[in-house]
Motif scaffolding. Structure first.
Motif: not given
Length: 843
Positions: A625, A636, A640, A575, A665, A654, A669, A652, A632-633, A628
């Motif tokens: 998540y 993620v 995902y 998370q 991302l 975000l 996502v 998914r 933190e990518y 972010p």
């Protein structure tokens, strides 16, 4: 290029341009100076204007050494005129400065042209021997000044006496030694007492402090408090100062650190004849008297709405639509009306306000529906289809931004069962009447009467009969709305507010009450089945699920409450949020261990299989998540992509507020949920074109001029949000909490942001309260917007290319341009209803 320098006796600076500022995606900020040096008069007022456009959503920096005048640009390539008004510091000598433009957002470009700087003079409203400027008001004998921070970057105001402090768009930027002095004075009147409010911004890097000092003569000062970063003071001024003709307030920066003063207001009582007057300021060019900008009334001060229904000695009854916030001291309208009128489909809720205005003290006011509402056909609406609430007011200590005022604001819809309500002289007490015709109600006008019984302090009694007419359209709304909703609801906060324990019968009772309140306003909680759970055992690496308890609860809540979306809790993927990170781990296993993928993959696949069998995949979403950071990518993408591999049918989702997230991302996502100001990001264009699902959300940002969920903002903003949702082809809305209760009852945290339900009022004095939550006016505006969205959805199914499917510009022409009343919405909603009736009848 055409450059004209401004010197002490000149009045204009112009730059034709265009000037282009490009960001390389690496620098956080890029600036370019305009050629030449401007020489400005100390204490002078100037107007700064330019045209700007951008190919990427960005913040266009503009300003000079002592004032920042930037504006956000949407990234649509359209040229827009931007203008600001600012004052020059009190330095006792001309100020030599350069102006610059820049960009604060990675990637893309901003262009500016036709830059002008003109000297202005301020003209204030004069009436009844008084002079009041923008941000000032006199309501009876109560004086209020609320600093008119605004989108135009306004620093000057009539009470601004002198200052030596930078001004940054909507706030004062205090460094060591910075000073701002206000002088509040009403010619011919004396102040009898006053309170001052000074609040700093929530800027995370702020340090230091400012002191607040007061004086009645501008010479002898007394310190009344100190404000540090992310705090505020609300102080009553020393009684020995009063009565006095002037109230001076001086804010002084500390010896170290910098912080931002974002809120300043002063409330005081003055002598003399009571008067209702709202200040205005006209900034006109000194050279030719041409109007440059005007700072005037708040939306609260609009008194052109409503209709007088009945009038008698000491009392007036009047009607207001649900999309207006009725201020307690607002006079009754002079325009006359015949009664209360609502138009609604069956299975839809519609509300109107009946306002009791006390011209003399009212000891007891009672409102009740006389009998059922009946149509000429003989069919009647049951009494249960009509609900009456009493509107309660919430004190706003300081405005969220330039969209509000620090006054008592109507927001609570308090329970009402016909009991007596006292109304003080000169005050309004609105009653909120909601009609919800049940499914199957026939088309027609249903008529009834609302009886109002008033008893004055002197014992005199007056009775009024107010007609209530409800037109029911020839169609009904479905139980389940088309626009999906995702709203947080925290059991721990409910438990804390009501003073009960979790996992008790009282807790289950309360959960049902909160679900009902959300359902009746079409809001779906993140976890509607949190009262039940699934169980899992393991046969080696194979999970064996028992979904029976959870399945029964899902069936129950979806059939009873008609929620249309829910979050599925997923373990093992890690998370993250803006402030925390938890690395992936499942049953003690970490990525890289073959058993991690085997076990977690089987777990996720089984979950997806259950949801698919239940037909719930179109309602379920993963929300692992939240907002972010770029750092933190990697998490993620890992989580995902893992979910897409093992449970590809589970959406998914975000929430994100960075352009880079939409780019970096991409692919991980498939249900994007940007904060509303990021919807136009070019990085989302590809995802939208290929059909990725799109939701969006509001939080404590953005603020004005975007739609917001704050108590002190114009009433219809949340309803307009849903019209913008339809206009922008967005399929769902999200807000992080519906019950953000932190113990603040009189002055809610963040002016009600994330709080659409209140605990019952008795929770303030005792524990163990099991009663319905108090709903807000704002939750009904969300409800109305979702039902309006449904009108569009119904019409689209009947006539996919119907021109009425286009949202009129009179409602909202852009994300930051929309009407502050509901008249345009109501007119178009009626057109939608008539068209649906016509097409449905033809079918």
């Amino acid at each position: 290029m055409n450059i004209v320098l401004l010197y002490a006796s000149a009045l204009a600076l112009s730059f034709s341009g265009p000037l282009k500022i490009e960001n390389d995606g690496k620098s956080s900020e890029i600036r370019k100076d305009l050629p030449g040096v401007a020489v400005l008069e100390p204490d002078g007022i100037y107007g700064f204007s330019y045209y700007a456009r951008s190919d990427y959503p960005a913040h266009c920096l503009a300003g000079t050494g002592f004032v920042a005048l930037g504006r956000s640009e949407p990234g649509d390539g359209v040229w827009r005129r931007r203008q600001s008004v600012f004052a020059v510091p009190s330095r006792g000598r001309p100020v030599h400065t350069r102006f610059h433009f820049g960009q604060w957002r990675p990637n893309g470009s901003v262009e500016v042209k036709d830059v002008e700087l003109v000297q202005l003079r301020a003209e204030y409203l004069k009436s009844n021997g008084l002079e009041l400027g923008g941000g000032e008001r006199l309501d009876g004998n109560e004086y209020l000044f609320s600093f008119p921070f605004g989108q135009e970057g306004r620093s000057p105001a009539r009470p601004l006496y002198r200052f030596e402090c930078p001004f940054n768009g909507r706030l004062w930027w205090f460094n060591p030694g910075s000073k701002v002095v206000y002088c509040h004075r009403l010619d011919g009147r004396r102040f009898l007492g006053a309170k001052v409010f000074v609040g700093t911004s929530d800027w995370s890097d702020a340090k230091g402090e400012v002191s607040v000092e007061v004086s009645s003569d501008g010479t002898s000062w007394r310190n009344v408090g100190t404000v540090v970063a992310r705090t505020a003071i609300h102080k009553e001024l020393p009684k020995e100062m009063f009565p006095c003709e002037s109230v001076y307030v001086r804010i002084v920066g500390g010896t170290n650190g910098t912080l931002q003063v974002a809120h300043y207001n002063l409330k005081g009582m003055v002598d003399g004849k009571p008067l209702r007057m709202f200040g205005e300021t006209r900034f006109v060019e000194k050279s030719n008297g041409k109007l440059f900008a005007q700072v005037g009334r708040s939306f609260y001060d609009d008194e052109g709405y409503g209709a007088l229904l009945a009038s008698g000695d000491g009392a007036n009854l009047w009607a207001a639509v649900s999309g207006r916030k009725v201020v307690q001291t607002r006079p009754a309208p002079t325009k006359k009306g015949r009664g209360l009128l609502m138009r609604t489909a069956a299975n839809e809720a519609e509300s109107v306000q009946l306002v009791v205005r006390a011209e003399e003290d009212i000891k007891s006011a009672r409102v009740r529906l006389r009998e059922e509402l009946c149509a000429d056909s003989g069919f009647c609406l049951p009494l249960s289809a009509v609900d009456v609430k009493r509107i309660g007011y919430v004190d706003v200590r300081h405005p969220t931004d330039f969209g509000g005022l620090p006054i008592a604001t109507p927001d609570k819809l308090l329970p009402y069962a016909g009991e007596a309500v006292a109304v003080g002289k000169g005050k309004n007490q609105p009653f909120w009447i909601t009609v919800r015709p049940p499914k199957g109600t026939g088309k027609g006008v249903y008529r009834g009467v609302v009886d109002v019984d008033v008893v004055f302090r002197n014992g005199v009694r007056r009775q009024f009969a107010v007609p209530l007419n409800v037109e029911v359209f020839g169609f009904e709304l479905p139980d389940v709305m088309t626009c999906q909703t995702a709203f947080g609801l925290s059991p721990s906060l409910i438990v804390k507010a009501h003073g009960i324990k979790e996992n008790t019968p009282e807790f289950r009772d309360l959960a049902e009450r909160y679900f009902k309140a959300m359902s009746e306003n079409h809001l779906s909680p993140y976890f509607p089945a949190f009262l039940a759970h699934w169980r899992v055992t393991w046969n080696g690496d194979v999970p064996v699920f028992d979904f029976s308890e959870w399945e029964r609860e899902l069936d129950r809540v979806f059939s009873k409450y008609h929620f249309n979306a829910f979050m599925v809790w997923l373990p093992g993927l890690g998370q993250c949020s803006m402030s925390s990170r938890q690395n992936p781990e499942f049953m003690g296993l970490k990525p890289g261990d073959p058993r991690y993928e085997k076990r977690l993959g089987a777990y996720l696949a089984a979950m997806e299989g259950f949801l698919k069998r239940k037909g719930l995949l179109d309602k379920a979403y993963a929300y692992v998540y939240d907002e972010p950071l770029a750092s933190e990518y990697d998490l993620v993408k890992f989580g995902y992509n893992f979910l897409a591999k093992h449970a590809p049918g589970l959406r998914r989702m975000l929430p994100a507020l960075a352009h880079s997230a939409f780019r970096d991302l991409d692919g991980a996502v498939n249900l994007w949920c940007p904060q509303i100001q990021y919807l136009s990001s070019p990085e989302l264009k590809r995802q939208r074109e290929r059909g990725d699902m799109m939701w969006w959300y509001v939080c404590n940002n953005p603020k004005s001029p975007y739609v917001c969920d704050f108590i002190d903002h114009p009433a219809p903003e949340l309803r307009i949000w849903l019209w913008q949702t339809w206009k922008e082809k967005v399929g769902g809305v999200l807000i992080w909490d519906v019950f953000n209760w932190r113990g603040q009852t009189k002055h809610p945290d963040q002016n009600g942001e994330g709080r659409f339900l209140y605990p019952p009022e008795e929770c303030a004095t005792k524990a163990g309260v099991v009663a319905d939550p108090v709903r807000s006016v704002r939750i009904t505006h969300l409800r109305d917007g979702l039902e309006d969205y449904e009108y569009f959805s119904i019409l689209k199914r009947l006539s996919p290319s119907n021109p009425l499917l286009q949202v009129p510009d009179s409602v909202t022409s852009a994300m930051t341009e929309f009407a502050f009343d509901t008249s345009a919405m109501e007119a178009h909603r009626l057109r939608l209803a008539r068209e649906i009736e016509r097409l449905d009848s033809f079918k």
